[in-house]
Scaffold this motif. Structure first.
Motif, PDB file in Angstrom:
ATOM      1  N   ALA A  34       0.871  -1.171   0.000  1.00  0.00           N
ATOM      2  CA  ALA A  34       0.000   0.000   0.000  1.00  0.00           C
ATOM      3  C   ALA A  34       0.907   1.221   0.000  1.00  0.00           C
ATOM      4  N   GLN A  35       0.370   2.315  -0.477  1.00  0.00           N
ATOM      5  CA  GLN A  35       1.164   3.554  -0.441  1.00  0.00           C
ATOM      6  C   GLN A  35       0.419   4.593   0.383  1.00  0.00           C
ATOM      7  N   ASP A  36       0.974   5.802   0.450  1.00  0.00           N
ATOM      8  CA  ASP A  36       0.457   6.730   1.460  1.00  0.00           C
ATOM      9  C   ASP A  36      -0.857   7.414   1.114  1.00  0.00           C
ATOM     10  N   THR A  37      -1.342   7.298  -0.116  1.00  0.00           N
ATOM     11  CA  THR A  37      -2.627   7.931  -0.401  1.00  0.00           C
ATOM     12  C   THR A  37      -3.750   6.909  -0.487  1.00  0.00           C
ATOM     13  N   THR A  38      -3.383   5.634  -0.589  1.00  0.00           N
ATOM     14  CA  THR A  38      -4.409   4.586  -0.524  1.00  0.00           C
ATOM     15  C   THR A  38      -4.317   3.865   0.826  1.00  0.00           C
ATOM     16  N   GLY A  39      -3.130   3.901   1.414  1.00  0.00           N
ATOM     17  CA  GLY A  39      -2.859   3.095   2.608  1.00  0.00           C
ATOM     18  C   GLY A  39      -3.673   3.496   3.826  1.00  0.00           C
ATOM     19  N   ASP A  64       5.150   7.618  -0.464  1.00  0.00           N
ATOM     20  CA  ASP A  64       5.781   8.096  -1.687  1.00  0.00           C
ATOM     21  C   ASP A  64       5.055   9.237  -2.392  1.00  0.00           C
ATOM     22  N   HIS A  65       3.733   9.261  -2.280  1.00  0.00           N
ATOM     23  CA  HIS A  65       2.988  10.266  -3.038  1.00  0.00           C
ATOM     24  C   HIS A  65       3.014  11.640  -2.362  1.00  0.00           C
ATOM     25  N   GLN A  66       2.933  11.636  -1.035  1.00  0.00           N
ATOM     26  CA  GLN A  66       2.838  12.916  -0.305  1.00  0.00           C
ATOM     27  C   GLN A  66       4.143  13.235   0.413  1.00  0.00           C
ATOM     28  N   ALA A 118      -2.380  -1.726  -3.462  1.00  0.00           N
ATOM     29  CA  ALA A 118      -3.327  -0.614  -3.534  1.00  0.00           C
ATOM     30  C   ALA A 118      -2.738   0.502  -4.391  1.00  0.00           C
ATOM     31  N   ASP A 119      -2.429   0.165  -5.603  1.00  0.00           N
ATOM     32  CA  ASP A 119      -1.952   1.142  -6.570  1.00  0.00           C
ATOM     33  C   ASP A 119      -1.994   0.455  -7.935  1.00  0.00           C
ATOM     34  N   SER A 120      -2.373   1.205  -8.954  1.00  0.00           N
ATOM     35  CA  SER A 120      -2.617   0.548 -10.244  1.00  0.00           C
ATOM     36  C   SER A 120      -1.342   0.041 -10.910  1.00  0.00           C
ATOM     37  N   CYS A 360       4.474  13.530 -10.940  1.00  0.00           N
ATOM     38  CA  CYS A 360       3.611  12.616 -11.703  1.00  0.00           C
ATOM     39  C   CYS A 360       2.138  12.880 -11.419  1.00  0.00           C
ATOM     40  N   ILE A 361       1.850  13.417 -10.216  1.00  0.00           N
ATOM     41  CA  ILE A 361       0.458  13.743  -9.890  1.00  0.00           C
ATOM     42  C   ILE A 361       0.320  15.250  -9.607  1.00  0.00           C
ATOM     43  N   GLY A 362       1.190  16.032 -10.197  1.00  0.00           N
ATOM     44  CA  GLY A 362       1.019  17.483 -10.089  1.00  0.00           C
ATOM     45  C   GLY A 362       1.469  18.058  -8.766  1.00  0.00           C
ATOM     46  N   ASN A 378       4.228   7.434 -16.858  1.00  0.00           N
ATOM     47  CA  ASN A 378       3.336   6.510 -17.564  1.00  0.00           C
ATOM     48  C   ASN A 378       1.987   7.116 -17.916  1.00  0.00           C
ATOM     49  N   ARG A 379       1.658   8.254 -17.326  1.00  0.00           N
ATOM     50  CA  ARG A 379       0.328   8.835 -17.563  1.00  0.00           C
ATOM     51  C   ARG A 379       0.456  10.304 -17.897  1.00  0.00           C
ATOM     52  N   ASN A 380      -0.314  10.765 -18.869  1.00  0.00           N
ATOM     53  CA  ASN A 380      -0.331  12.197 -19.186  1.00  0.00           C
ATOM     54  C   ASN A 380      -1.763  12.695 -19.305  1.00  0.00           C
ATOM     55  N   GLY A 383      -4.513  17.635 -17.238  1.00  0.00           N
ATOM     56  CA  GLY A 383      -4.564  18.282 -15.930  1.00  0.00           C
ATOM     57  C   GLY A 383      -3.774  17.576 -14.840  1.00  0.00           C
ATOM     58  N   ARG A 384      -3.287  16.362 -15.090  1.00  0.00           N
ATOM     59  CA  ARG A 384      -2.614  15.581 -14.041  1.00  0.00           C
ATOM     60  C   ARG A 384      -1.308  16.233 -13.588  1.00  0.00           C
ATOM     61  N   SER A 385      -0.695  17.027 -14.451  1.00  0.00           N
ATOM     62  CA  SER A 385       0.574  17.662 -14.087  1.00  0.00           C
ATOM     63  C   SER A 385       0.363  18.829 -13.133  1.00  0.00           C
ATOM     64  N   SER A 538      -6.178   5.055 -12.109  1.00  0.00           N
ATOM     65  CA  SER A 538      -5.693   4.648 -10.794  1.00  0.00           C
ATOM     66  C   SER A 538      -6.589   3.630 -10.096  1.00  0.00           C
ATOM     67  N   SER A 539      -6.048   3.069  -9.018  1.00  0.00           N
ATOM     68  CA  SER A 539      -6.801   2.115  -8.198  1.00  0.00           C
ATOM     69  C   SER A 539      -7.591   2.832  -7.107  1.00  0.00           C
ATOM     70  N   ARG A 540      -7.457   4.164  -7.023  1.00  0.00           N
ATOM     71  CA  ARG A 540      -7.978   4.854  -5.831  1.00  0.00           C
ATOM     72  C   ARG A 540      -9.462   4.560  -5.620  1.00  0.00           C
ATOM     73  N   GLU A 541      -9.766   3.931  -4.484  1.00  0.00           N
ATOM     74  CA  GLU A 541     -11.151   3.575  -4.194  1.00  0.00           C
ATOM     75  C   GLU A 541     -11.968   4.815  -3.849  1.00  0.00           C
TER      76      GLU A 541
HETATM   77  C1  MIC Z   1      -1.598   7.140  -9.995  1.00  0.00           C
HETATM   78  O1  MIC Z   1      -0.574   6.898 -10.621  1.00  0.00           O
HETATM   79  O2  MIC Z   1      -2.634   7.574 -10.528  1.00  0.00           O
HETATM   80  C2  MIC Z   1      -1.608   6.900  -8.498  1.00  0.00           C
HETATM   81  C3  MIC Z   1      -1.695   8.224  -7.836  1.00  0.00           C
HETATM   82  O3  MIC Z   1      -0.418   6.258  -8.112  1.00  0.00           O
HETATM   83  C4  MIC Z   1      -2.810   6.004  -8.140  1.00  0.00           C
HETATM   84  C5  MIC Z   1      -2.995   5.765  -6.684  1.00  0.00           C
HETATM   85  C6  MIC Z   1      -3.752   6.826  -5.937  1.00  0.00           C
HETATM   86  O4  MIC Z   1      -4.623   7.468  -6.492  1.00  0.00           O
HETATM   87  O5  MIC Z   1      -3.496   6.980  -4.753  1.00  0.00           O
HETATM   88  C7  MIC Z   1      -2.783   4.627  -8.818  1.00  0.00           C
HETATM   89  O6  MIC Z   1      -2.112   4.437  -9.793  1.00  0.00           O
HETATM   90  O7  MIC Z   1      -3.514   3.717  -8.375  1.00  0.00           O
END
Ligand code: MIC
Ligand code: SF4
Length: 656
Positions: A34-39, A64-66, A118-120, A360-362, A378-380, A383-385, A538-541
């Motif tokens: 798990a990472q810090d925004t889904t964990g 890692d994200h925050q 818990a991450d895609s 990667c997430i702005g 991997n993603r563009n 608005g994600r930047s 993303s996997s974000r629930e």
């Molecule tokens: C992403 O690349 O979109 C993320 C941020 O890593 C997400 C996880 C999230 O939203 O916390 C993902 O890939 O699942």
């Protein structure tokens, strides 16, 4: 008939069902991450399930994200996560130690194991033969408690690799080529298994770039066989013991085949703003580039940064271009520093970031308005930047470094000809990955043994079980390929509320319509309408949890992305499939009513439901769901369902 590698690993872990495409199967999970925004939700839900100890072989919690901790709320999340890892028995990777997929690959990934994350981009260790699948947080909590993970048995695509990559062409170009061919929805319901003589020409880090970005195809996962490269890579990591030989049977049959002749791959880029918008870089050569970033979980490893460093050694980047290196792990940073490459890059005009997802997430390094950014990510998605109307190109580190030198997009082969002294850097692995382990706290030596919940750590919201009536307005009608970044953006102002659903919900779908959350809150229920591939990314629930919190009861879409579809079930939102004509005819603001008894129909296995629109006309909505998914939906979500099942609070065990 012999089995594919995917089938072998699934068969070894199967606890329910049969390995027939389309059938629901349950598998035992060996590792979770798990990472810090889904964990935070993962552990809050683990607690809500009254579980007290991790049951999988290994669980790892990353931060890692925050990582920049620009607000106390981020740091509160990290404190909570450290305390949860200590209390329940997981490894804790401290903020700044690196991106989950990169660190997991370095420290824990093992051939032949199953992993749920818990991450895609969890499929990354598929490059060394682990079957790793991304899922929503609640699925992780249950798996970590010893419950099986259920999925639809995917189709298996044989990606047959032939030949060898020519100089300047890279693994990134291989996955971009697949995206060009198949699109961001071409892999839904499929596993991509790599075979053929081309496999042995790729090192493990090259393979993991491909498996990482297989997620952008919508794939369930991607996997490579193991061989001498795998053994050698594990040896360099100091984990040769983990090596086992794995591969498909000679007579294994696949559902589909893609043949890629590596020798024909040329340097490619994904143009704004979709990872499948792929063209040869030569087609967009001359586009001025304002910013270049090398990093992320796709291309942030030591051996991804090294080629750029070699290209920049003794040169300076263009004066109108900024370049940032954001290593994927602290180990990569440490090794670049020890081997002298950090100094070379700095001398060339490059800035260094700590090891984080960040840009990667702005979060940090937001591009200037009306500017072009070239990133090895991997993603563009639009608005994600961090800025609307962004123009982000995705490329290999080589193409990115060439752009930094030239100040514009350029085929690195042409740049090499122009400069005369620019050699193709190739792939070089370090003799030993010998970074410090100071930032990993093992479960047997925890820092905390009790949960630490700062004011930002909220409650897990629940919804009641479904009833027979579902009626309400279409709160929003959306187009194809709506991403989870549209549903719940991940930029810094919003990300800090991932553990506080009440607050986070205010941002729901704000990228599509700023008035949405307020309108949804005022309405007594309602539904969403969307085109194809709703919820990709993303996997974000939270992209299901927040709509649930706002009272959304169903989504009527032409099709759904895999993880988001599962998350809708997990939070009791009905994912109805509608055909194109119904999608075209339904308007935002229309009143929708399910004519049949919803909960009874769901429980009894009804597939087709009559939908009455504006009390005027009718159409059919289809619920494609297994018996288990129907029970989850009817119970009002997976949390309620899991508790009901176990009676004692623990999830049904994997070996049931
Ligand atoms: C992403 O690349 O979109 C993320 C941020 O890593 C997400 C996880 C999230 O939203 O916390 C993902 O890939 O699942
Ligand atoms: Fe982090 Fe970006 Fe990888 Fe997601 S895709 S895990 S945000 S680096």
């Amino acid at each position: 008939m012999g089995q594919t590698l995917t089938e072998q690993i699934l068969a070894d872990h199967l606890v329910e069902g049969e390995l027939e495409p389309g059938e629901e199967i349950g598998i035992e999970i060996d590792q979770v991450l798990a990472q810090d925004t889904t964990g935070t939700m993962v552990w809050l839900q683990f607690e809500a399930l009254e579980l007290d100890e991790v049951q999988t072989e290994l669980a790892a919690q990353y931060c890692d994200h925050q990582t920049y901790q620009f607000d106390f709320k981020n740091t509160d999340d990290h404190r909570f996560l450290r305390s949860a890892a200590g209390t329940f028995g997981a490894y804790f990777s401290r903020p700044g130690n690196g991106i989950c997929h990169q660190v997991h690959k370095e420290r824990f990934a093992e051939p032949g194991k199953t992993m749920l994350g818990a991450d895609s981009h969890t499929p990354t260790p598929g490059g060394l033969g682990e079957l790793a699948i991304g899922a929503g947080g609640l699925d992780i909590s249950v798996a970590m408690g010893g419950g099986a993970y259920y999925l639809e048995m995917p189709e298996i695509v044989n990606v047959h690799l032939e030949g060898e990559l020519p100089p300047w062409s890279t693994a990134k170009d291989v996955i971009l080529e697949l995206l060009r061919r198949l699109s961001v929805k071409g892999g839904v319901g499929k596993v991509f298994e790599y075979t053929g003589p081309g496999v042995e020409t790729l090192t493990v880090p090259e393979r993991t770039t491909i498996t990482n970005m297989g997620t952008e195809l919508g794939a369930t996962t991607s996997i490579f066989p193991t061989d001498d490269h795998t053994r050698d890579f594990l040896r360099r990591l100091g984990r040769e013991d983990a090596y086992i030989e794995l591969g498909p049977a000679e007579d294994a049959t696949y559902d589909e085949e893609q043949v890629i002749d590596l020798s024909e791959i040329e340097p490619l880029v994904a143009c704004p703003s979709m990872p499948d918008n792929v063209v040869p870089v030569s087609e967009v050569a001359g586009t001025e580039v304002d910013q270049v970033i090398i990093g992320s979980c796709t291309n942030g490893a030591y051996e991804d940064i090294l080629p750029a460093a070699k290209m920049l050694e003794g040169r300076e980047i263009n004066k109108t271009t900024e370049m940032i290196v954001a290593p994927g792990s602290k180990q990569a940073s440490e090794m670049l520093a020890r081997h002298g490459w950090t100094a070379e890059l700095m001398a060339a005009g490059v800035n260094f970031s700590e090891a984080t997802c960040g840009a990667c997430i702005g979060i940090g390094h937001v591009p200037a308005s009306d500017s072009v950014s070239v990133r090895t990510f991997n993603r563009n998605f639009e608005g994600r930047s961090g800025i609307e109307d962004d123009a982000v190109y995705l490329s290999s580190p080589e193409v990115a470094a060439a752009a930094a030198i030239a100040g514009e997009l350029v085929d690195p082969r042409d740049l090499a000809t122009d400069l005369g002294d620019l050699e193709a850097p190739g792939v070089e692995l370090p003799d030993e990955y010998d970074g410090s382990t100071a930032d990993i706290i093992p479960p047997e030596d925890p820092v905390d043994d009790d949960l630490v919940k700062g004011p930002n750590i909220g409650e897990v919201p629940l919804r009641g079980s479904l009833d027979n009536d579902l009626a309400g307005p279409v709160l929003l009608k959306m187009r194809d390929n709506i991403t989870t970044d549209h549903i719940i953006p991940a930029t810094s102002d919003i990300l800090m509320y991932r553990s506080n659903i009440e607050k986070l919900s205010e941002f729901t779908l704000s990228r599509v319509d700023e008035t949405f959350a307020e309108r949804a809150m005022k309405s007594d229920g309602g539904v969403l309408v969307a085109g194809e591939n709703y919820g990709q990314g993303s996997s974000r629930e939270h992209a299901a949890l927040c709509p649930m919190y706002l009272g959304v009861e169903a989504v009527l879409a032409q099709s759904f992305a895999r993880i988001h579809r599962a998350n809708l079930f997990n939070f009791g939102i009905v994912p109805f499939a509608v055909d194109e004509s119904a999608y075209e005819a339904i308007e935002q603001g229309d009143d929708i009513e399910v004519v049949d008894d919803l909960a009874d129909g769901i429980r009894s296995g009804q597939r087709e439901f009559t939908i009455r629109v504006d009390d005027d006309w009718e159409t059919t909505a289809v619920l494609n769901a297994s018996e288990r998914e129907r029970e989850i939906l009817a119970a009002g979500g997976k949390l309620a369902h899991t508790k009901q099942l176990a009676g004692d609070g623990s999830p049904a065990p994997a070996d049931d």
